[in-house]
Design an enzyme around this catalytic site. Sequence first.
Site, PDB file in Angstrom:
ATOM      1  N   GLU A 268      40.068 -17.913   2.987  1.00 19.93           N
ATOM      2  CA  GLU A 268      39.787 -16.554   3.448  1.00 19.93           C
ATOM      3  C   GLU A 268      39.455 -16.632   4.931  1.00 19.93           C
ATOM      4  OE1 GLU A 268      40.534 -13.918   2.130  1.00 19.93           O
ATOM      5  OE2 GLU A 268      39.458 -12.414   3.272  1.00 19.93           O
ATOM      6  N   ASP A 441      36.384  -9.679   1.273  1.00 18.02           N
ATOM      7  CA  ASP A 441      36.158 -10.831   0.378  1.00 18.02           C
ATOM      8  C   ASP A 441      36.446 -10.432  -1.068  1.00 18.02           C
ATOM      9  OD1 ASP A 441      35.232 -11.885   2.731  1.00 18.02           O
ATOM     10  OD2 ASP A 441      33.120 -11.653   2.224  1.00 18.02           O
TER      11      ASP A 441
END
Length: 461
Positions: A268, A441
């Site tokens: 990420e 996220d």
Amino acid sequence: MVRELLDKARELSMFTAYNTNVDAIVYLNGKTVQRLIDEFGAEAVKRRMEEYPREINEPLDFVARLVHALKTGKPMAVPLVNEELQAWFDSHFKYDVERMGGQAGIIANLLANLDFREVLVYTPHLAKRQAEMFVKKPNLFYPVVENGKLVLKHPWEAYRENDPVKVNRIFEFRAGTTFRLGNETITVPFSGRFIVSARFESIRIYTEPELKSFLPEIGQRVDGAILSGYQGIKLRYSEGKDANYYLREAKKDILLLKREKDVKVHLEFASIQNRELRKKVIYNLFPLVDSVGMDEAEIAYVLSALGYDKLAERIFTYNRIEDTVLGGKILIDEMNLELLQIHTIYYIMYIAHADNPLSEAELRQSLELATTLAASRASLGDITSPDQISVGMNVPYNERGEYVKLRFEEAKRRLRTKEYKLVIIPTRLVQNPVSTVGLGDTISTGAFTSYLAMLKDNGEL
Ligand SMILES: Nc1ncnc2c1ncn2[C@@H]1O[C@H](COP(=O)(O)O)[C@@H](O)[C@H]1O
Ligand SMILES: O=P(O)(O)OC[C@H]1O[C@](O)(COP(=O)(O)O)[C@@H](O)[C@@H]1O
Ligand SMILES: [Mg+2]
């Protein structure tokens, strides 16, 4: 469909590392912004905005970058490098909420609350205050080494008294907030967050040496790993270590996780203001992972670091689908990624190579789950149980949904896309989100885990 897919994903075991912090959140209003501008003077703020400081060394750097983020409505994060400024922040703002922050922390709590089979979270610094921000769920574990063996404990039982605590200041802004900058009246175009990321020497992104040798065991135990926090690496440290050292270690970690089983790894991405570090993270790590996720500002920064400055500028300014598709194609090819996921305010996109084992319809379902989870979190502030997915299911696609689909079809006609699987969906956008920090996220967690679940279902994992 979304619910069934989530149920499938919940059978997975996941590992996540490295970054956790305390998010101290301020809900901004026009008055607060105006007071900040008036304190420094509009002309000084404008001048500093033109200089576009890449880090926060003094309060004016902060005000300039904040006003820039508000003007564009873009999600931005800027490192705070001067530790002494913490007192300035604390004297100027009253924090409305303190909660778990950092990709690894947010993702671990989300997976645990969604009742995934097993969630392993590793963060190199685990002070009591940080540990207590993890949810008290029986499926959540922190790996420790005891008597030469890997032992899994709940983070509450694994904290270390003297570990440092990292506090990020988060400024949540809302579409429609208005203030004046000299003669100009600014109205914030989109809701989002501006992050002041603490970047101090005491916080490192790494795996402790005694745990490192157990990474193959962890990799074997889980179905997938989500790694993040590399943005927290500094170019140089006072004792002589540098970004190259930490990135070499980070590469070793990924290879160790994959040693016993080719466990799929998602990275990420997060904002890296320093171009040199951004380039290092991209070139060192992207080729080792299977999947990468990022937002629209971040893909612009990534493309700029790879030398595509004009394309980057266009994406940053206009967020046009055709440019994002082009940028995505470049990235997936240059880094040979299995999967690239880009989340933006109006749409979420997957780009994969044509030989990806999932069909475009399956990839679309995965994005559906991702945006639905984000809509649940935006509506509720947090997701505390799997059935809360129903909240997101009731949030409609944003008002530009049809336009998004149209522009996407047009982009596919104009660009060569035969060698790719390309999927886009409009976001389910909550009009008055409780908060926006952590939504990216959440999207990436939903997307990657449902991707893995479908691979598993098809016998590809
Ligand atoms: N209000 C919102 N409702 C649902 N989803 C949202 C909202 N605001 C933003 N989002 C999504 O979250 C990502 C943010 O990603 P970051 O990585 O945190 O920048 C944004 O792209 C939307 O897809
Ligand atoms: O770069 P850092 O300092 O590790 O901080 C990461 C920041 O990103 C977040 O994880 C949120 O990320 P997103 O809003 O992109 O989902 C915050 O909680 C945290 O403050
Ligand atoms: Mg993000």
